[in-house]
Design a protein around this motif. Structure first.
Motif, PDB file in Angstrom:
ATOM      1  N   GLU A 288       0.830  -1.205   0.000  1.00  0.00           N
ATOM      2  CA  GLU A 288       0.000   0.000   0.000  1.00  0.00           C
ATOM      3  C   GLU A 288       0.865   1.256   0.000  1.00  0.00           C
ATOM      4  N   ASP A 289       1.972   1.222   0.711  1.00  0.00           N
ATOM      5  CA  ASP A 289       2.891   2.366   0.700  1.00  0.00           C
ATOM      6  C   ASP A 289       3.436   2.607  -0.709  1.00  0.00           C
ATOM      7  N   CYS A 290       3.728   1.521  -1.431  1.00  0.00           N
ATOM      8  CA  CYS A 290       4.208   1.648  -2.812  1.00  0.00           C
ATOM      9  C   CYS A 290       3.150   2.296  -3.707  1.00  0.00           C
ATOM     10  N   PHE A 291       1.911   1.885  -3.540  1.00  0.00           N
ATOM     11  CA  PHE A 291       0.823   2.440  -4.345  1.00  0.00           C
ATOM     12  C   PHE A 291       0.617   3.933  -4.039  1.00  0.00           C
ATOM     13  N   ARG A 292       0.647   4.286  -2.766  1.00  0.00           N
ATOM     14  CA  ARG A 292       0.408   5.679  -2.378  1.00  0.00           C
ATOM     15  C   ARG A 292       1.580   6.572  -2.809  1.00  0.00           C
ATOM     16  N   ALA A 293       2.778   6.037  -2.767  1.00  0.00           N
ATOM     17  CA  ALA A 293       3.946   6.813  -3.196  1.00  0.00           C
ATOM     18  C   ALA A 293       3.840   7.179  -4.673  1.00  0.00           C
ATOM     19  N   ALA A 294       3.338   6.262  -5.481  1.00  0.00           N
ATOM     20  CA  ALA A 294       3.182   6.533  -6.916  1.00  0.00           C
ATOM     21  C   ALA A 294       2.163   7.634  -7.154  1.00  0.00           C
ATOM     22  N   ALA A 295       1.117   7.655  -6.358  1.00  0.00           N
ATOM     23  CA  ALA A 295       0.112   8.710  -6.484  1.00  0.00           C
ATOM     24  C   ALA A 295       0.718  10.063  -6.114  1.00  0.00           C
ATOM     25  N   LEU A 296       1.496  10.073  -5.052  1.00  0.00           N
ATOM     26  CA  LEU A 296       2.121  11.321  -4.603  1.00  0.00           C
ATOM     27  C   LEU A 296       3.083  11.864  -5.662  1.00  0.00           C
ATOM     28  N   ALA A 297       3.850  10.968  -6.267  1.00  0.00           N
ATOM     29  CA  ALA A 297       4.853  11.390  -7.240  1.00  0.00           C
ATOM     30  C   ALA A 297       4.226  11.968  -8.507  1.00  0.00           C
ATOM     31  N   THR A 298       3.063  11.515  -8.877  1.00  0.00           N
ATOM     32  CA  THR A 298       2.432  11.935 -10.137  1.00  0.00           C
ATOM     33  C   THR A 298       1.324  12.958  -9.951  1.00  0.00           C
ATOM     34  N   GLY A 299       0.938  13.226  -8.724  1.00  0.00           N
ATOM     35  CA  GLY A 299      -0.150  14.155  -8.475  1.00  0.00           C
ATOM     36  C   GLY A 299      -1.527  13.548  -8.662  1.00  0.00           C
ATOM     37  N   CYS A 300      -1.573  12.254  -8.868  1.00  0.00           N
ATOM     38  CA  CYS A 300      -2.858  11.578  -9.047  1.00  0.00           C
ATOM     39  C   CYS A 300      -3.470  11.244  -7.686  1.00  0.00           C
ATOM     40  N   THR A 301      -4.733  10.949  -7.698  1.00  0.00           N
ATOM     41  CA  THR A 301      -5.363  10.391  -6.504  1.00  0.00           C
ATOM     42  C   THR A 301      -5.451   8.883  -6.681  1.00  0.00           C
ATOM     43  N   VAL A 302      -5.484   8.173  -5.578  1.00  0.00           N
ATOM     44  CA  VAL A 302      -5.477   6.713  -5.632  1.00  0.00           C
ATOM     45  C   VAL A 302      -6.598   6.142  -4.782  1.00  0.00           C
ATOM     46  N   GLU A 303      -7.178   5.087  -5.279  1.00  0.00           N
ATOM     47  CA  GLU A 303      -8.201   4.335  -4.544  1.00  0.00           C
ATOM     48  C   GLU A 303      -7.725   2.894  -4.438  1.00  0.00           C
ATOM     49  N   ILE A 304      -7.564   2.405  -3.222  1.00  0.00           N
ATOM     50  CA  ILE A 304      -7.089   1.035  -2.991  1.00  0.00           C
ATOM     51  C   ILE A 304      -8.212   0.236  -2.350  1.00  0.00           C
TER      52      ILE A 304
END
Length: 433
Positions: A288-304
């Motif tokens: 989950e940390d990996c998924f959230r980090a990718a969202a932070l880096a790209t400015g996207c929002t993420v739904e897990i």
């Protein structure tokens, strides 16, 4: 005298054989007598594969099998047992309605297939094994000259093992509440009384960005595909710090619609596996940390979003598997060593959840091929005539083990004790009365 007392019988080639061993022979004979019907049952399921929760034809074939099993009406069948494609078929010995509570033995059938490649995991054979073993136990008890002990033989049709976890639905509905021991067997490339099926959690990850023209003004967009690719790479980097027994595998299901449009949406599906339910949350938190980090880096929002059910690891029950091995060897089954068994690799199954509720055994059996599960070659093998002898031999070993439990109370007590100890090791309390 009860069969468990190993009283020798008189006459013929069977002189010196205990009553229990004669009952086991009768169980095997009963399975052989039904071999043609059992083979037809398996072929009917194999020939028209159906996906999870949609196994309507397989469900109908199985319920009719028990409704019509001679003598007719000897099984009480509940055709839509808590789920549309689940069922329960029950036979009770004449004393099963009396007190104390009868021993209740469950035999499980699976019958869902895989998308695109049909019965590449051989669930048609799992259904056949469950049905055959139940017939064997019933036939043996019916052959007793006197009244049999109070026993209920229960067959549960459990849909959606490949996707969703039908057994978990049935656990939540109370289907396993009064069972004492459960049995099923899974086709494989080898004979093993146990393999370490692991705990599994799946996640669907959705990234939401902002579309824009990829050539004219890409700076106006937020690239959801970049987020998905970063997440994929984050998890690949994480592998260096993963335990050798952890497994992570996933796909990018949606990565955009056209190259000149900045993707505003992407979707990944991942499966995470660990040897036990104690370890699984550690792995999934890192993911989950990996998924959230990718969202932070790209400015996207993420739904897990996690799957509806986690699959638990299968708890080993040494007393149960030893009894199964002893019976299997009498039938000529050659098992892999205990070391190979305990250190072997396997997948995940919702039967693991069952073993946290009631003692159970989930052996693997060879079907005449070295082909691997989840391949087209295994689909072909699961529908072959060659697989039949191996399948019915496994059913006989399960039925013989069930008879040991019925007539050897000390074995049942050891099985229950093993179950309690394994639950304690996992940090779970005993949920069986």
């Amino acid at each position: 005298m009860r069969p468990g007392e190993e009283r020798p019988v008189d006459g013929g080639a069977r002189a010196g054989v205990s009553e229990l061993e004669l009952l086991k022979l009768r169980a095997a004979e009963r399975i052989d007598e039904a071999a043609e019907r059992l083979g037809a049952l398996s072929r009917a399921i194999w020939s028209e594969p159906e996906l999870a929760y949609e196994e309507h034809r397989a469900h109908g074939v199985l319920t009719r099998f028990f409704e019509c099993e001679p003598p007719v009406a000897s099984w009480t069948v509940q055709p839509h047992y808590h789920l549309a494609t689940a069922f329960r078929a029950e036979w009770g010995s004449p004393g099963a309605g009396a007190t104390p509570r009868p021993l209740q033995l469950g035999f499980l059938c699976e019958y869902d297939a895989l998308p695109g490649i049909g019965h590449a995991c051989g669930h048609n054979l799992i259904a056949e094994v469950g049905a055959a073993a139940a017939l064997g136990v019933k036939g043996a008890l019916e052959s007793l000259p006197g009244p049999p002990p109070p026993v209920k033989v229960i067959v549960l049709g459990t849909p959606a093992e490949e996707d969703g976890g039908g057994k978990i639905d049935l656990i939540e509905a109370g289907a396993f509440k009064n069972l004492d021991v459960v049995f099923m067997a899974h086709p494989s490339q080898e004979n093993a009384a146990y393999l370490p099926d692991v705990a599994e959690h799946d996640m669907t990850v959705k990234y939401y960005g902002k579309a824009s023209h990829a050539a004219a003004y890409p700076w106006e967009g937020l690239n959801a595909l970049d987020a998905a690719v970063l997440a994929y790479n984050n998890l690949s980097v994480l592998r260096q710090q993963m335990k050798p027994t952890w497994r992570v595998h996933g796909i990018i299901k949606n990565g955009g619609v056209k190259p000149n449009i900045i993707p505003s949406y992407s979707e990944l599906i991942y499966y995470f596996r660990a040897p036990s339910m104690k370890e699984l949350p550690v792995l999934t938190k890192k993911a989950e940390d990996c998924f959230r980090a990718a969202a932070l880096a790209t400015g996207c929002t993420v739904e897990i979003k996690g799957g509806a059910h986690d699959y638990y690891n299968v708890l080993p029950n040494k007393s149960l598997w030893k009894a199964y091995i002893e019976n299997g060897k009498k039938l000529g089954i050659e098992f892999i060593s205990e070391d190979a068994m305990l250190n072997g690799s396997s997948g995940s199954t919702d039967f693991g959840n069952v073993t946290f509720v009631v003692p159970g055994i989930h052996p693997y059996f060879y079907i005449g091929t070295d082909a691997l599960n989840h391949t087209e070659q295994y689909t072909e093998a699961a529908g072959s005539q060659e697989a039949q002898s191996y399948t019915l031999r496994t059913a006989k070993a399960l039925a013989m083990t069930a008879l040991d439990i019925i007539f050897k109370p000390e074995l049942l007590e050891r099985i229950k004790e093993d179950f309690k100890l394994k639950l304690q090791e996992e940090g779970f309390s005993n949920t069986v009365e």
